[in-house]
Scaffold this motif. Structure first.
Motif, PDB file in Angstrom:
ATOM      1  N   LEU A 240      80.399  73.372  24.202  1.00 27.76           N
ATOM      2  CA  LEU A 240      81.651  74.118  24.330  1.00 27.76           C
ATOM      3  C   LEU A 240      82.779  73.121  24.539  1.00 27.76           C
ATOM      4  N   ARG A 241      83.508  72.864  23.489  1.00 27.05           N
ATOM      5  CA  ARG A 241      84.533  71.823  23.539  1.00 27.05           C
ATOM      6  C   ARG A 241      85.778  72.263  24.303  1.00 27.05           C
ATOM      7  N   ASN A 242      85.898  73.561  24.534  1.00 31.30           N
ATOM      8  CA  ASN A 242      87.125  74.063  25.166  1.00 31.30           C
ATOM      9  C   ASN A 242      86.922  74.496  26.615  1.00 31.30           C
ATOM     10  N   ARG A 243      85.768  74.135  27.228  1.00 32.48           N
ATOM     11  CA  ARG A 243      85.527  74.551  28.607  1.00 32.48           C
ATOM     12  C   ARG A 243      85.191  73.341  29.467  1.00 32.48           C
TER      13      ARG A 243
ATOM     14  N   SER B 251      77.189  80.474  20.606  1.00 34.33           N
ATOM     15  CA  SER B 251      78.137  81.058  19.668  1.00 34.33           C
ATOM     16  C   SER B 251      77.544  82.267  18.938  1.00 34.33           C
TER      17      SER B 251
ATOM     18  N   SER C 209      90.470  77.560  35.711  1.00 33.68           N
ATOM     19  CA  SER C 209      91.638  76.688  35.689  1.00 33.68           C
ATOM     20  C   SER C 209      92.325  76.768  37.045  1.00 33.68           C
TER      21      SER C 209
ATOM     22  N   SER D  34      88.039  80.199  30.576  1.00 31.47           N
ATOM     23  CA  SER D  34      87.598  79.049  31.354  1.00 31.47           C
ATOM     24  C   SER D  34      88.312  78.975  32.701  1.00 31.47           C
TER      25      SER D  34
ATOM     26  N   GLU E 251      79.858  68.309  28.146  1.00 27.72           N
ATOM     27  CA  GLU E 251      78.927  67.905  27.098  1.00 27.72           C
ATOM     28  C   GLU E 251      77.893  66.917  27.635  1.00 27.72           C
TER      29      GLU E 251
ATOM     30  N   GLU F 120      75.470  72.622  18.654  1.00 26.08           N
ATOM     31  CA  GLU F 120      76.489  73.486  18.049  1.00 26.08           C
ATOM     32  C   GLU F 120      76.208  73.809  16.588  1.00 26.08           C
TER      33      GLU F 120
END
Length: 233
Positions: free
Chosen positions: A81-84, A130, A216, A214, A89, A106
Motif C-alpha cells: 500500500l503505497r499511500n498508507r 486490492s 493522520s 489512512s 513496505e 501488488e
C-alpha cells in the motif's frame, strides 16, 4: 518512513492484546507443526485496532525462527500500500516495538510466487488486498490449500462504519478455524472485539467518509465495544 510510537498508557492496552496474541500464535503454530500437509487449511485471525493481530504474525515468525520447523518453507506477507503510512513496505510491525521482514505484494505474479514457493503463508492486513487482486488471491489460496498448504490470514473484519469487509468475510467462511482477538474499548474499558471507531479531529466520523482512510494528524482509530461504537449518519 516514521511509524508513530505508542504512549505509556497505550502500551498497557497493547500488552493486554499481546497476551492473547501469544496464546493464539502458540495454538496455530502447534497445529501447523502437527500437520501432515496432505490436507491444508486456513486460519483467520481477526479483531479491531490494538487487539494484537500483527503480534500473532510476529510470534509465529519468532517460533519458526527458533525451531526451523522441519525445513518447511514459511513466508510472511502483506499487500503493498503505497499511500498508507500505517502499512510500511517490507515489514510487519507492532507499535509495542517489534517488527519482522515481510514480502509486500501488488501483482498476480507476486501472489502466485508466494503460494507456489512455500508451505505456510502468513498474510497480514488481508482487508487491504486490492479488489483487483482478491479473486486471484482467493483462487491461488484455495489451490494452495488443496495441495496441503496452510494459510494464516490476519486483519480487520469490520469497517469503521460498522459493516463487514467483504474479503476477510469470504476467508472466514472458508476457514478451518477463526480466532477473534480482543482489545479494550477506549470509552468504557470493556471488551472490544469487532469495531474500530474512526475519529476525525477527535469526533466520530460520518458514515459517508471513505471506507479506507489512512491515519493522520486529524484521523485516528480506536477500539470500541458494541455499546460504545457510534455510526454517525
Amino acid at each position: 518512513m516514521n511509524i508513530k510510537s505508542v504512549s505509556h498508557d497505550e502500551r498497557g492496552i497493547y500488552k493486554q492484546g499481546s497476551v492473547r496474541a501469544a496464546s493464539t500464535a502458540s495454538e496455530i503454530y502447534q497445529t501447523v507443526a502437527a500437520y501432515s500437509f496432505e490436507k491444508g487449511g486456513i486460519f483467520m485471525v481477526v479483531g479491531p485496532e490494538k487487539s494484537g493481530k500483527s503480534i500473532v504474525a510476529i510470534e509465529l515468525f519468532e517460533k519458526r525462527e527458533l525451531e526451523k520447523q522441519s525445513g518447511r518453507r514459511w513466508v510472511f506477507a502483506q499487500p503493498l500500500l503505497r499511500n498508507r503510512i500505517d502499512v510500511p513496505e517490507g515489514k510487519i510491525f507492532s507499535r509495542i516495538g517489534k517488527e519482522i521482514k515481510a514480502v509486500s505484494f501488488e501483482t498476480k505474479i507476486e501472489i502466485e510466487r508466494i503460494f507456489h514457493d512455500h508451505e505456510v503463508v502468513v498474510v497480514d492486513e488481508v482487508q487491504f488486498i486490492s479488489p483487483d487482486l482478491q479473486s486471484y488471491f482467493l483462487q491461488e489460496a484455495m489451490l494452495f490449500v488443496e495441495r496441503g498448504g496452510v494459510l494464516v490470514g490476519l486483519g480487520l473484519d469490520y469497517t469503521s462504519q460498522g459493516g463487514e469487509f467483504i474479503f476477510p468475510t469470504l476467508l472466514k467462511y472458508r476457514a478451518t478455524k477463526v480466532y477473534r482477538q480482543e482489545a479494550v474499548c477506549q470509552m468504557c474499558g470493556g471488551v472490544a472485539d469487532k469495531y474500530c471507531q474512526r475519529l476525525i479531529d477527535s469526533v466520530p466520523a460520518s458514515i459517508d467518509t471513505p471506507a479506507f482512510l489512512s491515519p493522520s494528524v486529524n484521523v485516528s482509530y480506536e477500539p470500541r465495544c458494541d455499546n460504545c461504537f457510534v455510526v454517525k449518519k
